[in-house]
Design an enzyme around this catalytic site. Structure first.
Site, PDB file in Angstrom:
ATOM      1  N   MET A 144      -5.593  -6.036  -5.411  1.00  0.00           N
ATOM      2  CA  MET A 144      -5.414  -6.971  -6.518  1.00  0.00           C
ATOM      3  C   MET A 144      -6.617  -7.886  -6.678  1.00  0.00           C
ATOM      4  O   MET A 144      -6.505  -9.111  -6.694  1.00  0.00           O
ATOM      5  CB  MET A 144      -4.151  -7.809  -6.300  1.00  0.00           C
ATOM      6  CG  MET A 144      -2.891  -6.978  -6.163  1.00  0.00           C
ATOM      7  SD  MET A 144      -2.602  -5.898  -7.598  1.00  0.00           S
ATOM      8  CE  MET A 144      -2.045  -7.140  -8.772  1.00  0.00           C
ATOM      9  N   GLY A 155       0.812  -1.213   0.000  1.00  0.00           N
ATOM     10  CA  GLY A 155       0.000   0.000   0.000  1.00  0.00           C
ATOM     11  C   GLY A 155       0.842   1.257   0.000  1.00  0.00           C
ATOM     12  O   GLY A 155       0.561   2.194   0.752  1.00  0.00           O
ATOM     13  N   SER A 156       1.839   1.315  -0.864  1.00  0.00           N
ATOM     14  CA  SER A 156       2.697   2.506  -0.841  1.00  0.00           C
ATOM     15  C   SER A 156       1.917   3.742  -1.272  1.00  0.00           C
ATOM     16  O   SER A 156       2.190   4.845  -0.796  1.00  0.00           O
ATOM     17  CB  SER A 156       3.945   2.311  -1.706  1.00  0.00           C
ATOM     18  OG  SER A 156       3.667   2.491  -3.071  1.00  0.00           O
ATOM     19  N   GLU A 181       3.403   8.155  -9.063  1.00  0.00           N
ATOM     20  CA  GLU A 181       2.107   7.710  -8.539  1.00  0.00           C
ATOM     21  C   GLU A 181       1.826   8.360  -7.181  1.00  0.00           C
ATOM     22  O   GLU A 181       0.706   8.786  -6.895  1.00  0.00           O
ATOM     23  CB  GLU A 181       2.093   6.185  -8.377  1.00  0.00           C
ATOM     24  CG  GLU A 181       2.072   5.410  -9.680  1.00  0.00           C
ATOM     25  CD  GLU A 181       2.078   3.897  -9.436  1.00  0.00           C
ATOM     26  OE1 GLU A 181       1.304   3.416  -8.597  1.00  0.00           O
ATOM     27  OE2 GLU A 181       2.888   3.203 -10.087  1.00  0.00           O
ATOM     28  N   HIS A 205      -3.165   3.446 -12.027  1.00  0.00           N
ATOM     29  CA  HIS A 205      -2.617   2.410 -12.905  1.00  0.00           C
ATOM     30  C   HIS A 205      -1.280   2.896 -13.463  1.00  0.00           C
ATOM     31  O   HIS A 205      -1.185   4.042 -13.906  1.00  0.00           O
ATOM     32  CB  HIS A 205      -3.606   2.121 -14.041  1.00  0.00           C
ATOM     33  CG  HIS A 205      -3.143   1.033 -14.961  1.00  0.00           C
ATOM     34  ND1 HIS A 205      -3.285  -0.301 -14.651  1.00  0.00           N
ATOM     35  CD2 HIS A 205      -2.509   1.072 -16.154  1.00  0.00           C
ATOM     36  CE1 HIS A 205      -2.763  -1.038 -15.623  1.00  0.00           C
ATOM     37  NE2 HIS A 205      -2.290  -0.227 -16.549  1.00  0.00           N
ATOM     38  N   ASP A 210      -9.546  -1.002 -15.846  1.00  0.00           N
ATOM     39  CA  ASP A 210      -8.649   0.100 -16.236  1.00  0.00           C
ATOM     40  C   ASP A 210      -9.264   0.974 -17.333  1.00  0.00           C
ATOM     41  O   ASP A 210      -8.593   1.345 -18.298  1.00  0.00           O
ATOM     42  CB  ASP A 210      -7.281  -0.456 -16.706  1.00  0.00           C
ATOM     43  CG  ASP A 210      -6.585  -1.240 -15.598  1.00  0.00           C
ATOM     44  OD1 ASP A 210      -6.809  -0.912 -14.429  1.00  0.00           O
ATOM     45  OD2 ASP A 210      -5.842  -2.178 -15.908  1.00  0.00           O
TER      46      ASP A 210
END
Lengths: 211, 211
Positions: B90, B12-13, B174, B109, B145
């Site tokens: 995921m 969970g960065s 991100e 994404h 996506d």
């Protein structure tokens, strides 16, 4: 000195940008050997003649694709063309044509491929709601807008962009990108690895010798 | 104050980057209400607990998707979540889940969508020979996506990039992009036009009133 063959169907603004880059010595090691169009009255042909370049119409309307391509190829060979630049050439070329110039036909597409291939790429990007688009110079292979990528440039999609404003901004980048891509190809210093087009100094060892 | 629900399956960065942005007051008007994971021992859950945030595992292995999603939804409602951020979650969520939070589920994404959707986007970009990639923050809809794009950031693909170096560079972007996208959503100043997500001041008149 590499000899370029230009194929166009309209104004050929990318052709004019390449011609200017050569004239102003920003693009070295190349000259335009011939300009061909499948459209008799393409304004790009008239521009080529004004620049003193050999320029010929080889009309495609009503002709078999193979016959037309064969005549185009004959003319390109006659002018000893090394490298072909598609500059708004609105016609799909035959596999035989591609095979005659393997990785020696360049095209430019107004999107960041593989996003938005095909017609109306700028409209596609806008309607998809992309926040960034751009242009791609690539080698032509037998699939549409699919060949190995030489260079890409990004262009922000602005919130108030229309198809016209976005297309105009991308076109400015196309004019720079095409000559830069040609310079890479003409340098002889780039190699193809898989689908990656990289400077030979950055190329990694082949799989056989990789650790 | 909008209440965020975070869904993750790993480190969970991106969750940690959002938590930091809130803590350092770069992202105003939001707090993290709950962190959920479908993976019992996801490191992101432990990090959440260290930050004093409510964090729960709702294991998905061996369960029907509908049952699992229903339990996730119940937990999100219990914590009065307004907006959901997928942060390396995921697992494909059900249409019912999407319908419960229309245009209120965000995902990030690691490519410039619509290019390179699905798994291993960074590897896809490298193997395609793209010269530029990046990341996309988008609303989640019922296709993978595919939802409306809130924000994109570009990242150059370098000639000597590996999957690891490219992924690391995209990940840095991100971490910035997710908070910026959240700020747009939280501002209440952006609207959806077709698929375009634009500031209301840049929005064009609707078709009915357009000239």
């Amino acid at each position: 000195m590499k000899r370029l063959g230009i194929l166009l169907s309209g104004r050929g603004s990318n052709f004019l940008a390449i011609a200017r880059a050569i004239r102003e010595q920003h693009l070295l090691g190349a000259k335009i050997a011939v300009v061909l169009s499948n459209v008799e009255d393409a304004p790009g042909l008239a521009s080529a003649r004004e620049l003193g370049l050999p320029a010929f119409a080889i009309p495609s309307a009503g002709r078999k694709r193979a016959d037309h391509d064969a005549e185009m190829l004959a003319r390109l060979h006659q002018h000893k063309v090394d490298l072909i630049c598609l500059a708004g050439y609105m016609r799909i070329i035959t596999p035989e044509f591609v095979r005659a110039f393997p990785n020696r036909i360049l095209n430019i597409h107004p999107s960041l491929l593989p996003a938005f291939p095909g017609l109306d790429a700028q409209r596609q990007a806008l309607e998809y709601g992309a926040k960034v688009s751009g242009c791609t110079v690539h080698f032509v292979d037998q699939e549409v807008d699919h060949g190995i990528i030489i260079l890409q440039k990004t262009v922000e999609v602005k919130e108030d962009d229309t198809v016209e404003t976005l297309s105009a901004r991308i076109l400015e980048h196309e004019h720079v990108a095409y000559s830069e891509a040609l310079a890479r190809v003409l340098s002889g210093e780039y190699i193809v690895q898989g689908r990656r087009y990289v400077h030979r100094d950055a190329a990694r060892p082949s799989r056989a010798t990789a650790r």
